[in-house]
Scaffold this motif. Sequence first.
Motif, PDB file in Angstrom:
ATOM      1  N   ALA A 176      39.858  36.407  27.631  1.00  0.00           N
ATOM      2  CA  ALA A 176      39.026  37.169  26.693  1.00  0.00           C
ATOM      3  C   ALA A 176      38.428  38.399  27.371  1.00  0.00           C
ATOM      4  O   ALA A 176      38.368  39.484  26.772  1.00  0.00           O
ATOM      5  CB  ALA A 176      37.921  36.277  26.138  1.00  0.00           C
ATOM      6  N   TYR A 222      45.333  33.202  20.024  1.00  0.00           N
ATOM      7  CA  TYR A 222      44.024  33.389  20.659  1.00  0.00           C
ATOM      8  C   TYR A 222      43.853  34.825  21.140  1.00  0.00           C
ATOM      9  O   TYR A 222      42.813  35.457  20.903  1.00  0.00           O
ATOM     10  CB  TYR A 222      43.882  32.420  21.827  1.00  0.00           C
ATOM     11  CG  TYR A 222      42.628  32.626  22.638  1.00  0.00           C
ATOM     12  CD1 TYR A 222      41.412  32.108  22.212  1.00  0.00           C
ATOM     13  CD2 TYR A 222      42.653  33.352  23.824  1.00  0.00           C
ATOM     14  CE1 TYR A 222      40.255  32.304  22.942  1.00  0.00           C
ATOM     15  CE2 TYR A 222      41.501  33.552  24.562  1.00  0.00           C
ATOM     16  CZ  TYR A 222      40.307  33.027  24.120  1.00  0.00           C
ATOM     17  OH  TYR A 222      39.163  33.231  24.849  1.00  0.00           O
ATOM     18  N   TRP A 271      43.548  37.237  17.975  1.00  0.00           N
ATOM     19  CA  TRP A 271      42.248  37.197  17.302  1.00  0.00           C
ATOM     20  C   TRP A 271      41.153  37.776  18.191  1.00  0.00           C
ATOM     21  O   TRP A 271      40.229  38.440  17.697  1.00  0.00           O
ATOM     22  CB  TRP A 271      41.907  35.764  16.901  1.00  0.00           C
ATOM     23  CG  TRP A 271      42.661  35.278  15.706  1.00  0.00           C
ATOM     24  CD1 TRP A 271      43.623  34.302  15.672  1.00  0.00           C
ATOM     25  CD2 TRP A 271      42.540  35.752  14.368  1.00  0.00           C
ATOM     26  NE1 TRP A 271      44.108  34.146  14.400  1.00  0.00           N
ATOM     27  CE2 TRP A 271      43.452  35.015  13.573  1.00  0.00           C
ATOM     28  CE3 TRP A 271      41.753  36.718  13.759  1.00  0.00           C
ATOM     29  CZ2 TRP A 271      43.590  35.234  12.202  1.00  0.00           C
ATOM     30  CZ3 TRP A 271      41.890  36.937  12.386  1.00  0.00           C
ATOM     31  CH2 TRP A 271      42.799  36.195  11.627  1.00  0.00           C
ATOM     32  N   THR A 272      41.243  37.547  19.498  1.00  0.00           N
ATOM     33  CA  THR A 272      40.263  38.137  20.406  1.00  0.00           C
ATOM     34  C   THR A 272      40.360  39.655  20.393  1.00  0.00           C
ATOM     35  O   THR A 272      39.343  40.362  20.360  1.00  0.00           O
ATOM     36  CB  THR A 272      40.476  37.610  21.832  1.00  0.00           C
ATOM     37  OG1 THR A 272      40.389  36.182  21.839  1.00  0.00           O
ATOM     38  CG2 THR A 272      39.427  38.172  22.782  1.00  0.00           C
ATOM     39  N   MET A 301      38.863  41.010  17.080  1.00  0.00           N
ATOM     40  CA  MET A 301      37.402  40.997  17.064  1.00  0.00           C
ATOM     41  C   MET A 301      36.828  42.055  17.999  1.00  0.00           C
ATOM     42  O   MET A 301      35.875  42.763  17.651  1.00  0.00           O
ATOM     43  CB  MET A 301      36.900  39.608  17.448  1.00  0.00           C
ATOM     44  CG  MET A 301      37.231  38.525  16.429  1.00  0.00           C
ATOM     45  SD  MET A 301      36.771  36.868  16.992  1.00  0.00           S
ATOM     46  CE  MET A 301      35.004  37.070  17.213  1.00  0.00           C
ATOM     47  N   LEU A 336      34.027  38.802   9.855  1.00  0.00           N
ATOM     48  CA  LEU A 336      33.885  38.478  11.272  1.00  0.00           C
ATOM     49  C   LEU A 336      33.770  36.973  11.497  1.00  0.00           C
ATOM     50  O   LEU A 336      34.360  36.429  12.435  1.00  0.00           O
ATOM     51  CB  LEU A 336      32.665  39.199  11.846  1.00  0.00           C
ATOM     52  CG  LEU A 336      32.488  39.125  13.366  1.00  0.00           C
ATOM     53  CD1 LEU A 336      33.700  39.720  14.064  1.00  0.00           C
ATOM     54  CD2 LEU A 336      31.219  39.854  13.797  1.00  0.00           C
ATOM     55  N   ALA A 337      33.017  36.287  10.647  1.00  0.00           N
ATOM     56  CA  ALA A 337      32.867  34.837  10.800  1.00  0.00           C
ATOM     57  C   ALA A 337      34.209  34.128  10.616  1.00  0.00           C
ATOM     58  O   ALA A 337      34.526  33.178  11.342  1.00  0.00           O
ATOM     59  CB  ALA A 337      31.841  34.307   9.806  1.00  0.00           C
ATOM     60  N   TRP A 365      37.172  35.421  11.192  1.00  0.00           N
ATOM     61  CA  TRP A 365      37.987  35.709  12.377  1.00  0.00           C
ATOM     62  C   TRP A 365      37.570  34.826  13.549  1.00  0.00           C
ATOM     63  O   TRP A 365      38.412  34.334  14.296  1.00  0.00           O
ATOM     64  CB  TRP A 365      37.840  37.181  12.759  1.00  0.00           C
ATOM     65  CG  TRP A 365      38.349  38.125  11.717  1.00  0.00           C
ATOM     66  CD1 TRP A 365      39.178  37.819  10.674  1.00  0.00           C
ATOM     67  CD2 TRP A 365      38.062  39.516  11.604  1.00  0.00           C
ATOM     68  NE1 TRP A 365      39.417  38.938   9.912  1.00  0.00           N
ATOM     69  CE2 TRP A 365      38.756  39.991  10.454  1.00  0.00           C
ATOM     70  CE3 TRP A 365      37.286  40.405  12.343  1.00  0.00           C
ATOM     71  CZ2 TRP A 365      38.691  41.325  10.058  1.00  0.00           C
ATOM     72  CZ3 TRP A 365      37.220  41.734  11.942  1.00  0.00           C
ATOM     73  CH2 TRP A 365      37.917  42.183  10.819  1.00  0.00           C
ATOM     74  N   ARG A 366      36.257  34.631  13.690  1.00  0.00           N
ATOM     75  CA  ARG A 366      35.772  33.791  14.785  1.00  0.00           C
ATOM     76  C   ARG A 366      36.242  32.345  14.611  1.00  0.00           C
ATOM     77  O   ARG A 366      36.639  31.689  15.578  1.00  0.00           O
ATOM     78  CB  ARG A 366      34.246  33.848  14.855  1.00  0.00           C
ATOM     79  CG  ARG A 366      33.667  33.084  16.045  1.00  0.00           C
ATOM     80  CD  ARG A 366      32.154  33.142  16.065  1.00  0.00           C
ATOM     81  NE  ARG A 366      31.676  34.500  16.287  1.00  0.00           N
ATOM     82  CZ  ARG A 366      31.072  35.236  15.361  1.00  0.00           C
ATOM     83  NH1 ARG A 366      30.878  34.737  14.147  1.00  0.00           N
ATOM     84  NH2 ARG A 366      30.654  36.446  15.645  1.00  0.00           N
ATOM     85  N   LYS A 367      36.216  31.852  13.388  1.00  0.00           N
ATOM     86  CA  LYS A 367      36.680  30.486  13.138  1.00  0.00           C
ATOM     87  C   LYS A 367      38.177  30.355  13.416  1.00  0.00           C
ATOM     88  O   LYS A 367      38.628  29.336  13.956  1.00  0.00           O
ATOM     89  CB  LYS A 367      36.368  30.079  11.700  1.00  0.00           C
ATOM     90  CG  LYS A 367      34.886  29.855  11.430  1.00  0.00           C
ATOM     91  CD  LYS A 367      34.653  29.432   9.991  1.00  0.00           C
ATOM     92  CE  LYS A 367      33.169  29.198   9.730  1.00  0.00           C
ATOM     93  NZ  LYS A 367      32.906  28.805   8.320  1.00  0.00           N
ATOM     94  N   ARG A 398      39.853  32.065  15.562  1.00  0.00           N
ATOM     95  CA  ARG A 398      39.984  32.064  17.028  1.00  0.00           C
ATOM     96  C   ARG A 398      39.585  30.708  17.602  1.00  0.00           C
ATOM     97  O   ARG A 398      40.252  30.191  18.512  1.00  0.00           O
ATOM     98  CB  ARG A 398      39.112  33.171  17.604  1.00  0.00           C
ATOM     99  CG  ARG A 398      39.121  33.299  19.118  1.00  0.00           C
ATOM    100  CD  ARG A 398      38.315  34.520  19.516  1.00  0.00           C
ATOM    101  NE  ARG A 398      38.203  34.669  20.947  1.00  0.00           N
ATOM    102  CZ  ARG A 398      37.184  34.200  21.662  1.00  0.00           C
ATOM    103  NH1 ARG A 398      36.198  33.545  21.058  1.00  0.00           N
ATOM    104  NH2 ARG A 398      37.140  34.382  22.968  1.00  0.00           N
ATOM    105  N   GLU A 399      38.525  30.112  17.067  1.00  0.00           N
ATOM    106  CA  GLU A 399      38.086  28.808  17.557  1.00  0.00           C
ATOM    107  C   GLU A 399      39.121  27.723  17.268  1.00  0.00           C
ATOM    108  O   GLU A 399      39.258  26.773  18.046  1.00  0.00           O
ATOM    109  CB  GLU A 399      36.741  28.447  16.925  1.00  0.00           C
ATOM    110  CG  GLU A 399      35.582  29.303  17.426  1.00  0.00           C
ATOM    111  CD  GLU A 399      34.288  29.022  16.682  1.00  0.00           C
ATOM    112  OE1 GLU A 399      34.342  28.246  15.690  1.00  0.00           O
ATOM    113  OE2 GLU A 399      33.244  29.561  17.075  1.00  0.00           O
TER     114      GLU A 399
END
Length: 212
Positions: free
Chosen positions: A66, A127, A130-131, A134, A185-186, A188-190, A192-193
């Motif tokens: 990252a 991963y 998506w990183t 973001m 954004l949320a 996208w974060r999910k 990635r998680e």
Amino acid sequence: MSLDDTTRVPDRPLPCPQCGYDLRGSVGDRVTCPECGAQVRRAVLNAHLDRARRGRVLQQALDTAAAGVVLAVVMASACLIAPSGTCVLAAWVVSPALTFLAASPVVRAMHQFSVPRGAWLLPVAGYVAWTALMAGYVLFVPLAALAAWWRALGWTAILGGGQAAAMTLLAALLFAAYVLGLRRLAAWRKARERRVTALMEIAQADWPASES
């Protein structure tokens, strides 16, 4: 008389798989946890400890990847203020190469765990993607908008009214895209998680060494 592998007292934390109580100092092939009463075989404890170690190694590799992706986005963002030649080099050569190389710590970790390539290739690519998305959204888009707005304000006399208006419109569009992207954004974060979770499950599974 030396103790064998099933009864040797470990010199590192040995958490109970049920409650996490540290069973360090316990002996015997079958260990009873004094906290929850679970009876666990020594081999299961060692396997649990190895999975925890894999998780730590993979998390460090993901964090390093990252950081590399963020650095690549920062270098691409530098083209907004650098000369055109440097801009092209940073945006089209160095940044993509650095993004590609950022995945190498995760690749090395998976090879270390003897995980087949087909099991982790797509999650690693997801991963990194998506990183990058973001990081590009958080860093590149607002910097591009600010650069366009600054040029519209500072270079009006040089560019002329029409070109200054075009730069102002570009800045407004970029700011609008940034604001609208906040709602995504949320999500996208999910996404990635989910890749991180998938990689953790893959890394902590028991893969035969012959499949590496």
